[in-house]
Every structure is written in structure tokens, then in C-alpha cells.
Design an enzyme around this catalytic site. Structure first.
Site, PDB file in Angstrom:
ATOM      1  CE  LYS A  28     -23.670  73.423  41.141  1.00 36.06           C
ATOM      2  NZ  LYS A  28     -23.488  74.698  40.489  1.00 36.06           N
ATOM      3  CB  THR A  29     -19.265  77.446  42.660  1.00 31.19           C
ATOM      4  OG1 THR A  29     -20.636  77.116  42.477  1.00 31.19           O
ATOM      5  CG2 THR A  29     -18.963  78.701  41.887  1.00 31.19           C
ATOM      6  CG  ASP A 214     -22.206  75.449  37.247  1.00 34.11           C
ATOM      7  OD1 ASP A 214     -22.242  74.337  37.804  1.00 34.11           O
ATOM      8  OD2 ASP A 214     -22.510  76.508  37.830  1.00 34.11           O
ATOM      9  CD  GLU A 215     -26.613  73.968  38.340  1.00 35.67           C
ATOM     10  OE1 GLU A 215     -26.905  72.756  38.314  1.00 35.67           O
ATOM     11  OE2 GLU A 215     -26.718  74.658  39.355  1.00 35.67           O
ATOM     12  CD  GLN A 245     -29.080  69.688  43.052  1.00 36.62           C
ATOM     13  OE1 GLN A 245     -29.546  70.787  43.253  1.00 36.62           O
ATOM     14  NE2 GLN A 245     -27.819  69.381  43.325  1.00 36.62           N
ATOM     15  NE  ARG A 604     -32.023  73.360  46.918  1.00 32.75           N
ATOM     16  CZ  ARG A 604     -30.831  73.160  46.421  1.00 32.75           C
ATOM     17  NH1 ARG A 604     -30.016  74.161  46.248  1.00 32.75           N
ATOM     18  NH2 ARG A 604     -30.399  71.957  46.108  1.00 32.75           N
TER      19      ARG A 604
END
Length: 671
Positions: A28-29, A214-215, A245, A604
Site C-alpha cells: 500500500k505504501t 493511510d491506515e 486490520q 506479520r
């Protein structure tokens, strides 16, 4: 690395509102940084008219660096990449006259806030720590939900809520008198201003012509309104998030904000990023099957081009001591067999209290480790002292900071002197600092107390003057020399070594400040001392629990802290009913959020994942026999290897393992 078709679609859609549903590890970044570059290079946007918002300073720094690499310095000039709170602070700073604030407002961190609440509610709460903590978080939630004290009082149903609403009203009144803001005000105040003042709203909508967030699933009510007011009718924005998430409901985050977008922007384009570049296919398959038990607004399924890899292991321990020994034993053996680094391993747990035994086992085995969320640089006593001096230097009316430094190091200004000064200042409606210069104070205070106090405030005045008119950097250095702070550290520290370390921290702080004042930091802007101090106070609030070291250490952290990170080998410990899912969530029927937390933990892991659980565990002094977590049973059992049901190893497998073992020993000697 080329963008995949979905990522490209997300980057190139700029004509309307866009929601990018980005699964764990789906890049996503890269989408955000590439989209910023695309807007500037292909769509005639100026970098200064683009803003990207994140939740942590670390994420903002990384994004700024990555955009800088793509665009170069000239093209990215003026681009705003910041946290929600930093943008809020900038708006408050620019528009303070519309907010009824004086320009030299103070920022209160959570410790300042707690000290003030304790002082204000002496009669009501009698210093009860638990109640004060509840009050602090209730006020924070009210602010995040955009409720003023009068609204909170109107909604109060229990006696406790009525009491808290009354305390909230006193707190807000006092903050206004102090010309101070807390962390939540940095969103609340800009939102109210943008909502109610058309001129200011238009100014910021013209300034920010394209917004990226973001997020997004972590936004609360006030942050959602902030976004909505900044984008306005034009609705040129991209938000990136993952409802799977969303693990911060306790902080007011609302994954429902994804659904709200759909309602508020009917022409919303949704792009799903489902290819994961982080984990093996087996790890992703188990994560998908687990999270499918939650209801979904948007369906998505992660996939990976990386093969299945190792089975997921489930280890059972006798009790929590045995669990820690077992994890550390596995880690040592695995590292020896695979010739890996300590930093490749993470031990993730549901609550901070679980870390103690793992720390002990790692220390006994001389294994370097790092706990994320340990003591932050800014929460050290010497740094808080220095920051308080600087806060008074840039805003003498900051009573909280004034009280911290007035007798540190000791200068014969005791509690009686301060109490008399405080009473007089309240009577006059002045700050403690301003009151110290008034003639009338001599009616209430005399002798050495008055002399020492006035000597101190005159010195501050002189220093402030030097900092504003002359060489700011020199004035800041003079401050440390004048107060003989180093001598004071040697007098009060446990050992000369400790004093030396503490003085080094003070020097580090001063080199940051100097770099900021002279424009040597990463954004090259020369700043005033006031801006530097405000920025550092905010950085302190934001960075508690953030750290950047890349040393070779095993990483220990809570599942919440692990979000956004990745590790080759993960141990997810304490997978039992009552721990994960947490008992409170089971009682409150909120297991969905715990399942998202387990999903975050599983995703993770890049290569291998091990779950652990105990047959017995001490809880509040009682011995309990916990059940394995329901989440373990929700995973596809074909991908799990329960230690208790291990198949016997064949002679051939034993031989292969032995040969790999010998090869690794040879490698070690070659180094």
C-alpha cells in the site's frame, strides 16, 4: 519493482474519490508514494497542493523519503506528509485568531494533562489513580466523538458520567485559561473551525487539492470529519485501509468509517489489493480462513506467489515459565540450524505483562532483545526538565512547565512560596510567571522566597529576550550553563556513569534543536524556537513507543505494536481462551476485533509461524487450566502441526537433518 495491475489502477484513478482496500503486505505504501509522483508528473498537480496523512511520525518520515527518491527535491517541494495531529497543529497555528487562542499556546502531553486533572479534581476524585485514568480516557473519547462538556453532561446516564462531565467542564475552562491544548484538541479544534467557518474551510480546501490517507480503518469520528471537511465537494482523495486490520476500537477507531465513505461519496471507486508480497502461501491461507469468520463489508482474499513453505507449529507448554523457556530454546536451535540473525525473530503477545518471563529467559541465555514501547527518549526526567525550560522560554505563561522547573535545580523556592504565588496569580487571573512581576505580590510574599522567585523570573526574561533578538542557539546553550544542570545531574544521579548518560541525552536533545533552528534537518526549513519546541512536544506525544534502531536483537512486542511490521520468524505466544481472545472481549461479545488482532499477528510472519499455549497458568495468584484459543481451531488443520501429535521421524529425514546441521557448523567456522 513494477506495479501489479490493481496497484496501477489505484495509482491512475484521480478523477474522484477512491478507496484502496489493501490487504496485509500488499504494497500500500508503494501505491501512495507512486500516486503522489503520478499526480505531480502526469496530472499537473503542484506538490504543495497535495497532502498525505498517516498515524505515526515514523510512517510519515518513510513516506516522505520514498516520495523524495521518486520525485527528487525540486518536484517534491512543499509536499505535506504528516500525521493527522501535525496537520491539525499547523491549522491551529495558522488560524489561532479564529479559535480565540493567543499565538503562544502550550501543548499538554498526557502527563501534563494527568497532573492538571489530579489538581482540579482533588475534591471529587481524591487523587484516585484508577478513576483519574478513566476520566482522562473518557475526556479523550468525548473529544474524539466531537462532544463538548455540555453535550457530555446532556448524555450522561450514570452518576459517574455526570461527575466526569463536570470534571471535563472544569478541565476545559482551565485549559482555556492556560491558553493550552491537549493531543485530542489538535483534531477537534480544526474540525470545528473548518465546519463552522467558510472562509477558513475554503482556504484549506484550496491549499489541499488532493488528499491521501493511510491506515484509514484506524480513523475515529473526528478524524473522519477532518478528512471530509478538507476534501469538500470536490472529493479528490484516496484513502488506503484494511477493515481486517482494524484493531483500535478501544482508541475510538471505527472500521465503519469505510462504510460511511460509501454513503457519503456514492461515486466512490473501490480497488482491492489482494496480492501479498510478504508471506508464504500457507501463512496467507490460514489468515484468510481465520478472518472469513468475521462479517465483511467488502470481500477480499489475499494470495501470494511464494510457495507454501513450512507447516505452522503449535507448541504446548506446562506453564508460563516453561512456555518462555521453550520459545527461547526453539529460537536458539532454529538460529543455529539456519544461520539466521536475532532480528529475524519476533515474539508477539496480547498484553505487556506477558513479556517479563520471555525477557528473563532471553537474558539468562545472553540473547540480545528489544522491547518495543519501552522508555521513550522524551519520557526521561532530564529531557522532560529541559523541554519544560524551553517551553517556558517560548511561552512564559505555561504554568505546568513553570512549576516543573522553578525549583529544579533547587533554588530556594519551596511549596509555601509557590502556593502563595498560585493563590495571588489566580486572584489576578494571570499566569504564575506574569504574577511574579506584579507589585501586589509583595502583600502576599516576602523575604528570601520572593527574592529567589524574582531572580529566577528575571533571568528567564533576559534569556527569552536573547533568544528572540539575538542568537537563539547561543541562548539555548547558555540556559544549560546558567542553571549548572550537569552538576545537578551528578548530585542527583545514582552513579557518575548514570549522570554522564543523562547529560549525553541532554546534548542529543540540543543537537536536534540546533539542527531544526538552522534548517539542517530533513525538511530544510529554518524554524523559530517556538515552532521547534511545539514540534518536539508533539513528536514526544506521537513517538512514545516508536523506535528506529536496527540492531541485531530479538523483537518483543504486543500484537497492537506489531501492526505494519514484518519478521521472517514469528512466535505468537499465549494463544489461549482468555488471553487471545481476551477475556474482556469474550465478556463484551467483541471477539471479532480479537480475531482481527490474531490475523494481524499471523500476517506479520514471512516464512515460519509458531503458536504457543500453556496447560496451566497463574492468574491473579490462582492456578487455572486454560483452553486452547478458538482461533487455533478455526485455522485449517492440514496446515498446522500440533506438537503433541508429531509423527515419528524416519531414518532418512534424520539423516537429511544431520547433514544440514553439519553444513551449518562448517559455515560458522568459515566466518
Amino acid at each position: 519493482m513494477k506495479l501489479n495491475p490493481r496497484q496501477t489502477e489505484a495509482v491512475k484513478y484521480v478523477s474522484g474519490p477512491c478507496l484502496v482496500l489493501a490487504g496485509a503486505g500488499s504494497g500500500k505504501t508503494r501505491v501512495i508514494t507512486n500516486k503522489i509522483a503520478y499526480l505531480v508528473q502526469q496530472c499537473d498537480y503542484k506538490a504543495r497542493n497535495i497532502a498525505a496523512l498517516t498515524f505515526t511520525n515514523k510512517a510519515a518520515r518513510e513516506m516522505k523519503e520514498r516520495v523524495g527518491q521518486t520525485l527528487g527535491r525540486q518536484e517534491s517541494k512543499g509536499l505535506m506528509v504528516s500525521t493527522f495531529h501535525t496537520l491539525g497543529l499547523n491549522i491551529v497555528r495558522r488560524e489561532c485568531k479564529y479559535l480565540g487562542l493567543k499565538a503562544n499556546f502550550s501543548l499538554f502531553d498526557d502527563q501534563d494533562q494527568m497532573a492538571l486533572l489530579k489538581e482540579l479534581t482533588e475534591e471529587e476524585l481524591d487523587g484516585d489513580k484508577d478513576l483519574l485514568k478513566q476520566l482522562q480516557s473518557t475526556i479523550s473519547n468525548w473529544k474524539n466523538d466531537m462532544l463538548a462538556p455540555v453535550d457530555a453532561a446532556g448524555r450522561a446516564q450514570t452518576e459517574r458520567d455526570q461527575l466526569f462531565a463536570h470534571c471535563y467542564e472544569m478541565y476545559q475552562r482551565q485549559m482555556k485559561a492556560y491558553n493550552a491544548l491537549d493531543f485530542d484538541d489538535l483534531i477537534l479544534m480544526p474540525v470545528l473551525l473548518l465546519r463552522d467557518n467558510q472562509e477558513v474551510r475554503q482556504r484549506w480546501q484550496n491549499r489541499i487539492r488532493y488528499l491521501l490517507v493511510d491506515e484509514y480503518q484506524d480513523t475515529n469520528t473526528s478524524q473522519y470529519l477532518f478528512v471530509k471537511l478538507l476534501v469538500g465537494e470536490r472529493a479528490r482523495f484516496t484513502v488506503v485501509g484494511d477493515d481486517d486490520q482494524s484493531i483500535y476500537s478501544w482508541r475510538g477507531a471505527q472500521p465503519e468509517n469505510l462504510a460511511l465513505l460509501n454513503k457519503d461519496f456514492p461515486n466512490l471507486k473501490v480497488v482491492k489489493l489482494e496480492q501479498n508480497y510478504r508471506s508464504t502461501s500457507r501463512i496467507l491461507r490460514t489468515a484468510n480462513i481465520l478472518i472469513a469468520n468475521n462479517p465483511h463489508l467488502f470481500e477480499k482474499a489475499l494470495f501470494s506467489a511464494i510457495p507454501d513453505g513450512a507447516m505452522l507449529k503449535v507448541l504446548t507448554a506446562k506453564n508460563e515459565e516453561h512456555e518462555a523457556e521453550k520459545v527461547v530454546g526453539e529460537l536458539i536451535a532454529h538460529r543455529f540450524m539456519n544461520n539466521t540473525a536475532y532480528k529475524d525473530y519476533a515474539i508477539l503477545y496480547r498484553g505487556n505483562h506477558q513479556s517479563r518471563l520471555f525477557e528473563k529467559a532471553l537474558m539468562q541465555n545472553r540473547i540480545p532483545y528489544k522491547i518495543s514501547g519501552g522508555t521513550s527518549f522524551f519520557s526521561r526526567v532530564e529531557i522532560k526538565d529541559m523541554m519544560a525550560y524551553l517551553r517556558v522560554l517560548t511561552n512564559p505563561d505555561d504554568d505546568n512547565a513553570f512549576l516543573r522547573i522553578v525549583n529544579t535545580p533547587r533554588r530556594e523556592i519551596g511549596p509555601v512560596t509557590l502556593e502563595k504565588l498560585g493563590t495571588y496569580a489566580n486572584m489576578r487571573g494571570k499566569s504564575l510567571f506574569a504574577a511574579s512581576f506584579e507589585m501586589g505580590l509583595e502583600q502576599h510574599l516576602s523575604g528570601r522566597g520572593l527574592e529567589s522567585l524574582q531572580r529566577f523570573t528575571h533571568w528567564i526574561n533576559q534569556l527569552t529576550d536573547n533568544a528572540e533578538r539575538g542568537d537563539t542557539v547561543a541562548a539555548v546553550r547558555q540556559l544549560v550553563r546558567d542553571i549548572h544542570y550537569e552538576d545537578w545531574l551528578y548530585e542527583t544521579s545514582a552513579s557518575p556513569k548514570a549522570a554522564e548518560m543523562r547529560m549525553k541525552n541532554v546534548s542529543d536533545l540540543y543537537s536536534w534543536i540546533t539542527a531544526d533552528l538552522e534548517g539542517d534537518n530533513y525538511d530544510n526549513e529554518v524554524k523559530t524556537l517556538k515552532e521547534v519546541v511545539q514540534r518536539l512536544t508533539l513528536r514526544d506525544m506521537m513517538e512514545r513507543g516508536e523506535d528506529d534502531t536496527d540492531a541485531d536483537q530479538v523483537q518483543l512486542m504486543t500484537l497492537h505494536a506489531s501492526k505494519g511490521l514484518e519478521f521472517p520468524y514469528v512466535f505468537l505466544v499465549g494463544t489461549e481462551e482468555g488471553i487471545l481472545p481476551h477475556q474482556t472481549s469474550i465478556d463484551e461479545d467483541n471477539v471479532d476485533e480479537e480475531r482481527r488482532l490474531a490475523y494481524v499477528g499471523i500476517t506479520r510472519a514471512q516464512r515460519e509461524l509458531t503458536f504457543t499455549l500453556c496447560k496451566e497458568r497463574r492468574q491473579y495468584g490462582e492456578l487455572i487450566k486454560p483452553e486452547p484459543s478458538r482461533f487455533l481451531y478455526e485455522l485449517p488443520q492440514d496446515d498446522l502441526e500440533w506438537e503433541s501429535e508429531r509423527k515419528p521421524v524416519t531414518a532418512e529425514e534424520r539423516m537429511q537433518k544431520g547433514q544440514a546441521h553439519i553444513a551449518n557448523i562448517r559455515n560458522l567456522f568459515k566466518k
